[in-house]
Design an enzyme around this catalytic site. Structure first.
Site, mmCIF file in Angstrom:
data_model
loop_
_atom_site.group_PDB
_atom_site.id
_atom_site.type_symbol
_atom_site.label_atom_id
_atom_site.label_comp_id
_atom_site.label_asym_id
_atom_site.label_seq_id
_atom_site.Cartn_x
_atom_site.Cartn_y
_atom_site.Cartn_z
ATOM 1 C CG HIS A 50 38.227 60.599 -17.096
ATOM 2 N ND1 HIS A 50 38.301 60.151 -15.794
ATOM 3 C CD2 HIS A 50 36.907 60.847 -17.323
ATOM 4 C CE1 HIS A 50 37.092 60.139 -15.269
ATOM 5 N NE2 HIS A 50 36.219 60.547 -16.182
ATOM 6 C CG ASP A 71 37.035 27.328 -11.887
ATOM 7 O OD1 ASP A 71 36.905 28.361 -12.575
ATOM 8 O OD2 ASP A 71 37.990 27.156 -11.103
ATOM 9 C CB SER A 85 36.072 42.000 -23.836
ATOM 10 O OG SER A 85 36.279 42.992 -22.896
ATOM 11 C CG HIS A 115 23.689 52.846 -28.055
ATOM 12 N ND1 HIS A 115 23.750 54.072 -27.474
ATOM 13 C CD2 HIS A 115 22.673 52.206 -27.452
ATOM 14 C CE1 HIS A 115 22.788 54.171 -26.573
ATOM 15 N NE2 HIS A 115 22.114 53.060 -26.544
ATOM 16 C CE1 TYR A 145 20.628 50.462 -22.952
ATOM 17 C CE2 TYR A 145 21.710 50.793 -25.060
ATOM 18 C CZ TYR A 145 20.761 51.166 -24.140
ATOM 19 O OH TYR A 145 19.966 52.243 -24.388
ATOM 20 C CB SER A 179 17.918 42.282 -10.306
ATOM 21 O OG SER A 179 17.652 43.262 -11.254
ATOM 22 C CB THR A 195 14.858 51.529 -19.316
ATOM 23 O OG1 THR A 195 15.574 51.169 -20.491
ATOM 24 C CG2 THR A 195 15.851 51.886 -18.231
ATOM 25 N NE ARG A 208 31.810 65.262 -24.486
ATOM 26 C CZ ARG A 208 31.484 64.018 -24.834
ATOM 27 N NH1 ARG A 208 30.474 63.788 -25.633
ATOM 28 N NH2 ARG A 208 32.180 62.993 -24.381
#
Lengths: 529, 67
Positions: A81, A110, A174, A257, A261, A272, A332, A454
């Site tokens: 999951h 493009d 990626s 970490h 983000y 935004s 933030t 968990r």
């Protein structure tokens, strides 16, 4: 921002000339809009596969005791999951948005590397097939948690190898996607569009792309070391051979970490764009938003060990990572303040994209605050590996990233399809989602604080009530997502014709194009005044 | 990225821009000045130095508390 362009209609007649049709159009396409669509459809598919696994988890946890699954299979469900939602659903969805929107928003024809773009996408389906097919090999799918911690990951069956290969391929995809996005943004902006005139979605993606290029190779390194530990006799993470399993956690979280983000910055970008459009005011503190985004990106590299407070580290280390983590609340907070200030005294209307953006603000802030709670070392030592952490990261990832994806989808669907979506369906989708989301995940805070660990298929009796509530909420949340599919399908098939700019307050370049956006747009760059 | 003939920012200006980027806030007039005077190299170098200073100051604070 104003743009002058007159070329697009003239090119309308040869939109599909010299292109294969049918299936081959999608296999061979180098068009950013086609590839964006492919990414988004892929991500939607994976979202439902990941959701199905979540159903499996919540069904088992509806009652204490073992109902449906063996514990081993339950671990596979939680692991897969996580992996599928992170690498298959959220990340590709944002790349899909980037493909569709970035060239249109900066006035480029493009993406910079059109063929590599095709390759970046078409790596994903084989990776997904590898990942999902690991359920059917002896020993089943990876079951070490999405973090694939050694030594669990060094001891599992061939399913882990399939998982590792899948992650490698998705990582390569990626990295190529990110190189493409950076190159496009830095080199293909329309004349007059300086960096500080770019829409914020483009800014957040530029920073995200740098993060991806920086950390995906780190993940690749970590899982390659797991692979060689498994098959080639190395001992990177094997204490008996002089290695260190905690080193895996350091390397993983140095990737993990910033990855958090990577999954939230493009969401900030979408929100935004949406909030100023529906508040009919320019974004408050544009420059601060850009600076805050880069600040969050910088800080994301020095906080990784807050995931590891319980592995044992000197007090100085704990304090360092605690302070660094809590400092992220500053930029933030700047962002949340700016979004609210944008709405302040605006002429707001609440169409579906705005509803999801407001839902994002409300629920993401809650997730942010529980993040601060987790950052405090002595508290984290109590709550780590409990449902409190599960509640925290679902508040930021579902209510943060996913709600922003929904918001962006409804916002840009008219541009993509040429039709308005059904506001009734969209609103029903939003209200059911936000209500059932909170029914599912809010009780998990209580469960975690009460000590429920968990990644377990069974639990002590006193946790039953809140688990039942969470499972009912999960069923509702999952079913509500069918409305999302219904809204998309209905919109793609027809409906009210969308004008070039259906939103009064939207002023970025894509809204100067007709709806649906022509196959080739901005062949002659618009001039930004 | 820099164009010939344009005014380069002083080290102090670069340091200020980087400082505010760490905090996440910037005045409009200031950033508009940043946008025309800062070069990519300046920002990257100042960013790395700023990052090192930031980490070192955190480490010093932690040392002070745990001594």
């Amino acid at each position: 921002m104003e743009a002058a362009h007159t070329h697009d209609h003239a090119h309308g007649h040869d939109d599909h000339a010299h292109h294969p049709t049918g299936l081959m159009r999608w296999v061979t396409t180098t068009n950013h809009k086609d590839i964006g669509t492919l990414y988004l459809l892929f991500s939607l598919t994976m979202f439902f596969i990941g959701g199905l696994l979540a159903f499996g988890i919540r069904a088992e946890l509806f009652q204490p005791g073992l109902q449906y699954w063996e514990p081993e299979f339950f671990n596979q469900l939680t692991t897969m999951h996580g992996l599928i939602m992170v690498f298959g659903a959220i990340m590709p969805a944002f790349v899909g948005f980037a493909n569709w929107q970035i060239p249109m928003m900066i006035g480029a024809p493009d993406m910079a590397f059109a063929r590599m773009n095709n390759w970046s996408f078409w790596l994903l389906p084989p990776a997904a097939i590898l990942l999902v097919s690991s359920f059917f090999v002896p020993g089943g799918a990876p079951a070490a948690g999405w973090t694939i911690y050694a030594p669990l990951s060094t001891q599992m069956g061939p399913g882990m190898d399939l998982g590792i290969f899948a992650l490698h391929i998705m990582g390569a995809s990626s990295i190529m996607g990110s190189i493409n996005i950076v190159t496009t943004i830095l080199n293909m902006r329309a004349p007059g569009m300086t960096l500080m005139k770019m829409p914020l979605f483009v800014w957040t993606w530029l920073i995200t792309a740098y993060l991806l290029i920086a950390v995906m190779p780190v993940l690749a390194g970590a899982i390659t070391m797991v692979l060689t530990d498994r098959h080639f006799g190395t001992n990177f993470f094997n204490a008996a051979g002089g290695g260190d399993p905690v080193m895996f956690q350091h390397i993983f979280w140095f990737f993990g970490h910033p990855e958090v983000y990577i999954m939230i910055l493009p969401a900030f970008g979408i929100v935004s764009q949406v909030i100023p459009a529906f508040a009919r005011k320019p974004l408050f503190g544009y420059a601060s938003m850009v600076y805050a985004t880069s600040s969050i990106a910088i800080l994301s590299f020095i906080v990784w060990a807050h995931h590891m407070f319980t592995t044992g580290m000197p007090a100085a280390g704990q304090l360092f990572f605690m302070f660094a983590t809590m400092l992220i609340a500053v930029p933030t907070g700047v962002k949340v303040f700016n979004w609210i200030a944008t709405m302040w005294k605006g002429s707001m209307t609440f169409e579906t994209p705005m509803l999801f953006a407001c839902g994002f603000l409300f629920v993401f802030s809650m997730g942010g605050f529980t993040g601060l709670v987790c950052a405090i070392t002595p508290i984290d030592i109590q709550i780590q590996d409990t449902y409190y952490v599960v509640a925290h990261f679902h508040y930021v990832l579902v209510a943060g990233s996913l709600f922003a994806i929904f918001s962006g989808t409804y916002f840009w669907l008219p541009k993509w399809t040429g039709h308005m979506y059904s506001e009734t369906l969209g609103k029903a989708h939003f209200w059911l989602s936000i209500v059932f989301f909170n029914i599912t995940f809010f009780p998990m805070h209580f469960l975690g604080l009460a000590g429920m660990p968990r990644r377990i298929p069974d639990y002590a009796m006193q946790f039953t009530d809140f688990n039942m509530i969470a499972s009912i909420g999960a069923l509702g949340f999952g079913l509500a997502q069918l409305l999302f599919v219904a809204a998309i399908v209905k919109c793609a098939r027809g409906g009210e014709k969308a004008p070039a700019n259906p939103w009064e307050g939207a002023d970025t370049l894509e809204w100067t194009l007709p709806s649906p956006a022509p196959y080739h747009s901005f062949v002659t760059p618009p001039v930004i005044k | 990225m820099s164009e010939p003939g344009k005014v380069k920012a002083t080290p102090l200006q670069v340091a200020k821009a980087v400082f505010w980027s760490f905090f996440g806030v910037r005045k409009r007039a200031q950033y508009e000045k940043d946008a025309v005077t800062l070069t990519l190299q300046q920002v990257v170098v100042a960013g790395i130095i700023g990052g090192i200073i930031f980490v070192l100051s955190l480490v010093m604070l932690v040392r002070y508390i745990t001594r």
